[in-house]
Write a protein that holds these residues in place. Sequence first.
Motif, PDB file in Angstrom:
ATOM      1  N   ARG A 225      12.259 -28.986  25.358  1.00 42.63           N
ATOM      2  CA  ARG A 225      13.652 -28.571  25.182  1.00 42.63           C
ATOM      3  C   ARG A 225      14.539 -29.800  25.280  1.00 42.63           C
ATOM      4  O   ARG A 225      14.196 -30.807  25.909  1.00 42.63           O
ATOM      5  N   SER A 226      15.696 -29.734  24.640  1.00 44.65           N
ATOM      6  CA  SER A 226      16.599 -30.880  24.634  1.00 44.65           C
ATOM      7  C   SER A 226      18.020 -30.393  24.381  1.00 44.65           C
ATOM      8  O   SER A 226      18.246 -29.326  23.799  1.00 44.65           O
ATOM      9  N   ASP A 227      18.988 -31.229  24.811  1.00 43.11           N
ATOM     10  CA  ASP A 227      20.391 -30.944  24.507  1.00 43.11           C
ATOM     11  C   ASP A 227      20.848 -31.709  23.272  1.00 43.11           C
ATOM     12  O   ASP A 227      22.045 -31.791  22.993  1.00 43.11           O
ATOM     13  N   ASN A 228      19.881 -32.260  22.522  1.00 45.62           N
ATOM     14  CA  ASN A 228      20.209 -33.072  21.353  1.00 45.62           C
ATOM     15  C   ASN A 228      19.472 -32.550  20.129  1.00 45.62           C
ATOM     16  O   ASN A 228      18.242 -32.452  20.121  1.00 45.62           O
ATOM     17  N   GLY A 229      20.237 -32.204  19.076  1.00 49.83           N
ATOM     18  CA  GLY A 229      19.629 -31.650  17.873  1.00 49.83           C
ATOM     19  C   GLY A 229      18.715 -32.618  17.162  1.00 49.83           C
ATOM     20  O   GLY A 229      17.711 -32.210  16.560  1.00 49.83           O
ATOM     21  N   SER A 230      19.023 -33.903  17.204  1.00 52.57           N
ATOM     22  CA  SER A 230      18.178 -34.901  16.541  1.00 52.57           C
ATOM     23  C   SER A 230      16.792 -34.954  17.175  1.00 52.57           C
ATOM     24  O   SER A 230      15.791 -35.161  16.483  1.00 52.57           O
ATOM     25  N   ALA A 231      16.738 -34.773  18.491  1.00 50.96           N
ATOM     26  CA  ALA A 231      15.446 -34.763  19.180  1.00 50.96           C
ATOM     27  C   ALA A 231      14.615 -33.562  18.742  1.00 50.96           C
ATOM     28  O   ALA A 231      13.400 -33.683  18.492  1.00 50.96           O
ATOM     29  N   LEU A 232      15.249 -32.407  18.599  1.00 51.83           N
ATOM     30  CA  LEU A 232      14.528 -31.210  18.151  1.00 51.83           C
ATOM     31  C   LEU A 232      14.019 -31.386  16.723  1.00 51.83           C
ATOM     32  O   LEU A 232      12.903 -30.962  16.398  1.00 51.83           O
ATOM     33  N   ARG A 233      14.814 -31.995  15.875  1.00 50.56           N
ATOM     34  CA  ARG A 233      14.369 -32.243  14.506  1.00 50.56           C
ATOM     35  C   ARG A 233      13.168 -33.188  14.495  1.00 50.56           C
ATOM     36  O   ARG A 233      12.188 -32.975  13.776  1.00 50.56           O
ATOM     37  N   ALA A 234      13.234 -34.236  15.316  1.00 44.98           N
ATOM     38  CA  ALA A 234      12.127 -35.201  15.383  1.00 44.98           C
ATOM     39  C   ALA A 234      10.851 -34.540  15.887  1.00 44.98           C
ATOM     40  O   ALA A 234       9.754 -34.807  15.367  1.00 44.98           O
ATOM     41  N   TRP A 235      10.964 -33.667  16.882  1.00 46.29           N
ATOM     42  CA  TRP A 235       9.784 -32.962  17.390  1.00 46.29           C
ATOM     43  C   TRP A 235       9.222 -32.017  16.340  1.00 46.29           C
ATOM     44  O   TRP A 235       8.000 -31.856  16.240  1.00 46.29           O
ATOM     45  N   SER A 236      10.099 -31.396  15.570  1.00 45.44           N
ATOM     46  CA  SER A 236       9.628 -30.506  14.499  1.00 45.44           C
ATOM     47  C   SER A 236       8.831 -31.296  13.475  1.00 45.44           C
ATOM     48  O   SER A 236       7.743 -30.868  13.046  1.00 45.44           O
ATOM     49  N   ILE A 237       9.344 -32.437  13.068  1.00 50.18           N
ATOM     50  CA  ILE A 237       8.655 -33.278  12.082  1.00 50.18           C
ATOM     51  C   ILE A 237       7.317 -33.751  12.639  1.00 50.18           C
ATOM     52  O   ILE A 237       6.326 -33.860  11.899  1.00 50.18           O
ATOM     53  N   ALA A 238       7.282 -34.007  13.955  1.00 49.09           N
ATOM     54  CA  ALA A 238       6.043 -34.485  14.585  1.00 49.09           C
ATOM     55  C   ALA A 238       5.005 -33.385  14.749  1.00 49.09           C
ATOM     56  O   ALA A 238       3.888 -33.653  15.213  1.00 49.09           O
ATOM     57  N   GLY A 239       5.338 -32.140  14.384  1.00 47.89           N
ATOM     58  CA  GLY A 239       4.367 -31.052  14.462  1.00 47.89           C
ATOM     59  C   GLY A 239       4.216 -30.442  15.827  1.00 47.89           C
ATOM     60  O   GLY A 239       3.153 -29.887  16.157  1.00 47.89           O
ATOM     61  N   LEU A 240       5.275 -30.510  16.653  1.00 49.53           N
ATOM     62  CA  LEU A 240       5.171 -30.027  18.027  1.00 49.53           C
ATOM     63  C   LEU A 240       5.598 -28.576  18.200  1.00 49.53           C
ATOM     64  O   LEU A 240       5.497 -28.040  19.308  1.00 49.53           O
ATOM     65  N   GLY A 241       6.091 -27.938  17.141  1.00 48.09           N
ATOM     66  CA  GLY A 241       6.469 -26.552  17.279  1.00 48.09           C
ATOM     67  C   GLY A 241       7.436 -26.091  16.209  1.00 48.09           C
ATOM     68  O   GLY A 241       7.706 -26.804  15.240  1.00 48.09           O
ATOM     69  N   ILE A 242       7.926 -24.876  16.387  1.00 49.12           N
ATOM     70  CA  ILE A 242       8.903 -24.273  15.475  1.00 49.12           C
ATOM     71  C   ILE A 242      10.282 -24.385  16.114  1.00 49.12           C
ATOM     72  O   ILE A 242      10.437 -24.101  17.305  1.00 49.12           O
ATOM     73  N   SER A 243      11.252 -24.781  15.334  1.00 50.87           N
ATOM     74  CA  SER A 243      12.606 -24.896  15.872  1.00 50.87           C
ATOM     75  C   SER A 243      13.587 -24.106  15.015  1.00 50.87           C
ATOM     76  O   SER A 243      13.345 -23.855  13.831  1.00 50.87           O
ATOM     77  N   LEU A 244      14.681 -23.718  15.632  1.00 55.14           N
ATOM     78  CA  LEU A 244      15.781 -23.033  14.953  1.00 55.14           C
ATOM     79  C   LEU A 244      16.868 -24.080  14.749  1.00 55.14           C
ATOM     80  O   LEU A 244      17.600 -24.422  15.674  1.00 55.14           O
ATOM     81  N   ARG A 245      16.962 -24.597  13.518  1.00 58.17           N
ATOM     82  CA  ARG A 245      17.854 -25.721  13.248  1.00 58.17           C
ATOM     83  C   ARG A 245      18.888 -25.363  12.190  1.00 58.17           C
ATOM     84  O   ARG A 245      18.634 -24.532  11.315  1.00 58.17           O
ATOM     85  N   GLU A 246      20.024 -26.022  12.264  1.00 62.68           N
ATOM     86  CA  GLU A 246      21.063 -25.847  11.255  1.00 62.68           C
ATOM     87  C   GLU A 246      20.566 -26.330   9.906  1.00 62.68           C
ATOM     88  O   GLU A 246      19.869 -27.353   9.822  1.00 62.68           O
ATOM     89  N   MET A 247      20.923 -25.612   8.856  1.00 66.20           N
ATOM     90  CA  MET A 247      20.522 -26.014   7.512  1.00 66.20           C
ATOM     91  C   MET A 247      20.972 -27.438   7.204  1.00 66.20           C
ATOM     92  O   MET A 247      20.234 -28.224   6.590  1.00 66.20           O
ATOM     93  N   TRP A 248      22.201 -27.789   7.647  1.00 65.50           N
ATOM     94  CA  TRP A 248      22.683 -29.141   7.363  1.00 65.50           C
ATOM     95  C   TRP A 248      21.862 -30.211   8.066  1.00 65.50           C
ATOM     96  O   TRP A 248      21.803 -31.351   7.631  1.00 65.50           O
TER      97      TRP A 248
END
Length: 306
Positions: A225-248
């Motif tokens: 978990r993180s308070d930063n959207g960029s970190a969640l995007r990076a983890w998603s790209i790294a294959g660490l899980g499913i995230s709910l991210r803004e389309m933009w």
Amino acid sequence: MKIRNLDDLVVLLKVVDCNGFSAAARALDLAPATVSKQIARLERVLSTRLFDRTTRQLRITDEGRAIVKLVRSALEQLDDVVEIAQQGTETLSGVLRITAPVSLGSRYLAPLIATFRERHPGLKFDLRLSDQIIDIYSNDIDLAVRIGHLNDSQLVIRRLTDSRRILVASPNYLNQHGSPAHPEELCQHQCLLFTYPGLRQNHWMLRYCGQDVKIENIKVSGDLRSDNGSALRAWSIAGLGISLREMWDVAEELRSGVLIHVLPEWFEPEKPIHVVRALRSPVPCRVSAFVEFLIEQWQPPPWDRP
């Protein structure tokens, strides 16, 4: 006694910003003795010590810090006076202080600032990016780009566009763990959570975009978990899980195939994106001009363009 030399105030701010007399002198192309003389003159006029000086460091006093805050605001208001007097011309000047979410600001707002600056080279920008809300009054912010419904009656609000959050994951994660066929199956997956003090998004509200409107409130969990959207995007790209991210936030990655749209018929209900400013008068034309520029540039929003 009265302050009769505005240059002394400019020198004061430069000493604070440069953290030293010598550095300020170099920045202003003045002799160090001249800077010292101007600060000493200010201290005599104000009858207070602005800095504690030692051979190793320069420390601003509490009184000096309070004075600097007022001086900075006063000089900016003088800039506004000049700009208001120039209304009707195409010249914009002064400083625009803007805050926005990290990913939205770096990906879409920063390039637009560069374009606007090319048109108006007399403008200066101070862009502060944070995924947490920055108070625009106490931080002297001119404009804020915010996502979600706003209820603050002390803000002037202009709608830019809408934000939709979708589920994404990397091809590698989906190959290893499978792709959910229904939101209820998300509980079987590693979910990447956005959280900060006071907010823990362990429930995802998802709406079905088919003919029959359905809304599912899904409890999710995950180790990251993180308070930063960029970190969640990076983890998603790294294959660490499913995230709910803004389309933009993930539009480029979806186009390139780095991320896959999971459960494409389900999304979080849309939230508006606004640009807001404080309820102040008069409004410098640099502020109103940049707002109109943003609205024009985001019709349609850049992430929806081919």
